[in-house]
Scaffold this active site. Sequence first.
Site, PDB file in Angstrom:
ATOM      1  N   HIS A  76     -55.653  13.459  29.099  1.00 57.10           N
ATOM      2  CA  HIS A  76     -56.369  12.176  29.091  1.00 57.10           C
ATOM      3  C   HIS A  76     -56.349  11.587  30.503  1.00 57.10           C
ATOM      4  O   HIS A  76     -55.371  11.754  31.241  1.00 57.10           O
ATOM      5  CB  HIS A  76     -55.702  11.214  28.101  1.00 57.10           C
ATOM      6  CG  HIS A  76     -56.508   9.984  27.856  1.00 57.10           C
ATOM      7  ND1 HIS A  76     -56.496   8.917  28.727  1.00 57.10           N
ATOM      8  CD2 HIS A  76     -57.385   9.667  26.872  1.00 57.10           C
ATOM      9  CE1 HIS A  76     -57.325   7.989  28.271  1.00 57.10           C
ATOM     10  NE2 HIS A  76     -57.871   8.410  27.150  1.00 57.10           N
ATOM     11  N   GLU A  83     -55.737   8.737  31.536  1.00 61.88           N
ATOM     12  CA  GLU A  83     -54.566   7.879  31.807  1.00 61.88           C
ATOM     13  C   GLU A  83     -53.348   8.728  32.165  1.00 61.88           C
ATOM     14  O   GLU A  83     -52.522   8.333  32.990  1.00 61.88           O
ATOM     15  CB  GLU A  83     -54.296   6.987  30.583  1.00 61.88           C
ATOM     16  CG  GLU A  83     -55.352   5.890  30.477  1.00 61.88           C
ATOM     17  CD  GLU A  83     -55.656   5.431  29.048  1.00 61.88           C
ATOM     18  OE1 GLU A  83     -54.846   5.687  28.141  1.00 61.88           O
ATOM     19  OE2 GLU A  83     -56.722   4.818  28.858  1.00 61.88           O
ATOM     20  N   GLU A 130     -64.919  11.796  28.523  1.00 61.96           N
ATOM     21  CA  GLU A 130     -64.619  10.374  28.622  1.00 61.96           C
ATOM     22  C   GLU A 130     -64.811   9.894  30.058  1.00 61.96           C
ATOM     23  O   GLU A 130     -63.905  10.048  30.895  1.00 61.96           O
ATOM     24  CB  GLU A 130     -63.158  10.123  28.208  1.00 61.96           C
ATOM     25  CG  GLU A 130     -62.838  10.547  26.796  1.00 61.96           C
ATOM     26  CD  GLU A 130     -61.641   9.787  26.248  1.00 61.96           C
ATOM     27  OE1 GLU A 130     -61.812   9.157  25.207  1.00 61.96           O
ATOM     28  OE2 GLU A 130     -60.563   9.798  26.855  1.00 61.96           O
ATOM     29  N   LYS A 139     -53.050   5.450  21.927  1.00 62.83           N
ATOM     30  CA  LYS A 139     -52.403   5.158  23.221  1.00 62.83           C
ATOM     31  C   LYS A 139     -50.994   4.591  22.983  1.00 62.83           C
ATOM     32  O   LYS A 139     -50.345   4.992  22.025  1.00 62.83           O
ATOM     33  CB  LYS A 139     -53.294   4.227  24.052  1.00 62.83           C
ATOM     34  CG  LYS A 139     -54.731   4.782  24.159  1.00 62.83           C
ATOM     35  CD  LYS A 139     -55.575   4.139  25.217  1.00 62.83           C
ATOM     36  CE  LYS A 139     -56.943   4.815  25.249  1.00 62.83           C
ATOM     37  NZ  LYS A 139     -57.808   4.316  26.319  1.00 62.83           N
ATOM     38  N   GLY A 185     -61.994   1.556  27.917  1.00 65.94           N
ATOM     39  CA  GLY A 185     -61.360   0.245  27.807  1.00 65.94           C
ATOM     40  C   GLY A 185     -62.094  -0.861  28.543  1.00 65.94           C
ATOM     41  O   GLY A 185     -61.552  -1.943  28.739  1.00 65.94           O
ATOM     42  N   SER A 212     -65.169   3.263  25.118  1.00 65.03           N
ATOM     43  CA  SER A 212     -65.740   2.054  24.509  1.00 65.03           C
ATOM     44  C   SER A 212     -66.650   2.337  23.309  1.00 65.03           C
ATOM     45  O   SER A 212     -67.620   1.619  23.090  1.00 65.03           O
ATOM     46  CB  SER A 212     -66.470   1.221  25.564  1.00 65.03           C
ATOM     47  OG  SER A 212     -65.568   0.796  26.570  1.00 65.03           O
ATOM     48  N   GLY A 228     -60.580   4.703  21.390  1.00 66.14           N
ATOM     49  CA  GLY A 228     -59.360   3.986  21.761  1.00 66.14           C
ATOM     50  C   GLY A 228     -59.228   2.690  20.989  1.00 66.14           C
ATOM     51  O   GLY A 228     -58.837   2.663  19.826  1.00 66.14           O
ATOM     52  N   GLY A 229     -59.582   1.590  21.632  1.00 62.46           N
ATOM     53  CA  GLY A 229     -59.395   0.259  21.057  1.00 62.46           C
ATOM     54  C   GLY A 229     -59.878   0.093  19.622  1.00 62.46           C
ATOM     55  O   GLY A 229     -59.175  -0.469  18.775  1.00 62.46           O
ATOM     56  N   ASN A 256     -57.431   7.537  19.372  1.00 61.48           N
ATOM     57  CA  ASN A 256     -56.336   7.673  20.327  1.00 61.48           C
ATOM     58  C   ASN A 256     -55.655   6.315  20.375  1.00 61.48           C
ATOM     59  O   ASN A 256     -56.197   5.366  20.947  1.00 61.48           O
ATOM     60  CB  ASN A 256     -56.878   8.067  21.708  1.00 61.48           C
ATOM     61  CG  ASN A 256     -55.803   8.048  22.784  1.00 61.48           C
ATOM     62  OD1 ASN A 256     -54.617   7.897  22.485  1.00 61.48           O
ATOM     63  ND2 ASN A 256     -56.216   8.183  24.036  1.00 61.48           N
TER      64      ASN A 256
HETATM   65  P1  13P Z   1     -61.617   2.915  24.496  1.00 67.05           P
HETATM   66  O1  13P Z   1     -62.352   3.336  23.234  1.00 67.05           O
HETATM   67  O2  13P Z   1     -60.635   1.812  24.251  1.00 67.05           O
HETATM   68  O3  13P Z   1     -62.549   2.674  25.613  1.00 67.05           O
HETATM   69  O4  13P Z   1     -60.713   4.180  24.916  1.00 67.05           O
HETATM   70  C1  13P Z   1     -61.302   5.412  25.007  1.00 67.05           C
HETATM   71  C2  13P Z   1     -60.243   6.420  25.198  1.00 67.05           C
HETATM   72  O5  13P Z   1     -59.623   6.487  26.236  1.00 67.05           O
HETATM   73  C3  13P Z   1     -59.970   7.337  24.095  1.00 67.05           C
HETATM   74  O6  13P Z   1     -59.146   8.380  24.501  1.00 67.05           O
END
Ligand code: 13P
Length: 248
Positions: free
Chosen positions: A94, A96, A166, A11, A172, A212, A233-234, A9
């Site tokens: 999601h 967010e 999640e 983002k 994050g 994470s 994510g990251g 993802n």
């Molecule tokens: P991180 O892997 O950066 O924690 O993000 C997870 C996420 O929100 C994937 O949708």
Amino acid sequence: MRKKIIAGNWKMNMTPSEAIALIETLKPLVQTDEADVVFCVPAIDIIPAVEAVKGTNIQIGAENMYFEEKGAFTGEISPAMLTDAGVKYVIIGHSERRQYFAETDETVNKKVKKAFEHGITPIICCGESLTQREQGVTIDFIRQQIKIAFLDVTADQAKTAVIAYEPIWAIGTGKVATTEQAEEVCKAIRACIGEIYDEATAEAVRIQYGGSVSAASAPELFAQKDIDGGLVGGAALKPDFGKIVNYK
Ligand code: 13P
């Protein structure tokens, strides 16, 4: 046996030209026959990304989609726009989007149904806050999210769905859920799908863990019985994503 699905993802990261450069870097690193590999990218990156992954094992997904067919919804992207551009997956709900863009379980359900209508596989997100975990209501809360997300979704559709668990406190933050915490909730999600539908549907649905995920944590997480991959994510923006995809 369920095939693993490992999705990035991105983002709100990567301009179109940065997206192409990242895909070129990741292409040789994410080759595998053992898992489906998906890059969920910002809307403006979709068209160049679909072009850039041609001939590879990578599928392109969207990060959001609206639940109407077309019309006066300024700024939104329709399911037909996504399919026409070559999108196969869409992240729905999601945390967010729930937090910053007022998405609710009800809008998630509308989007999930719309995605299925158009043959797009939804990656349906759920997850508790730290307060909910500390208050011991995690499983109840997740079951509620799942039950509403799947309202009026048929068993045949549900079998093809992807659910991403999640925990919000793990997103994050570098604070990955323990393997036991992640497996406990993913198992409860599968049981909930079994209650809504049947055993066959529960066994077919794919459940990811997200929050994470790193090259270090992926192998143990993805080895759990009810964890069928990850939503990353990251680490999806780095060469490390290759290690996560090839976690074995
Ligand atoms: P991180 O892997 O950066 O924690 O993000 C997870 C996420 O929100 C994937 O949708």
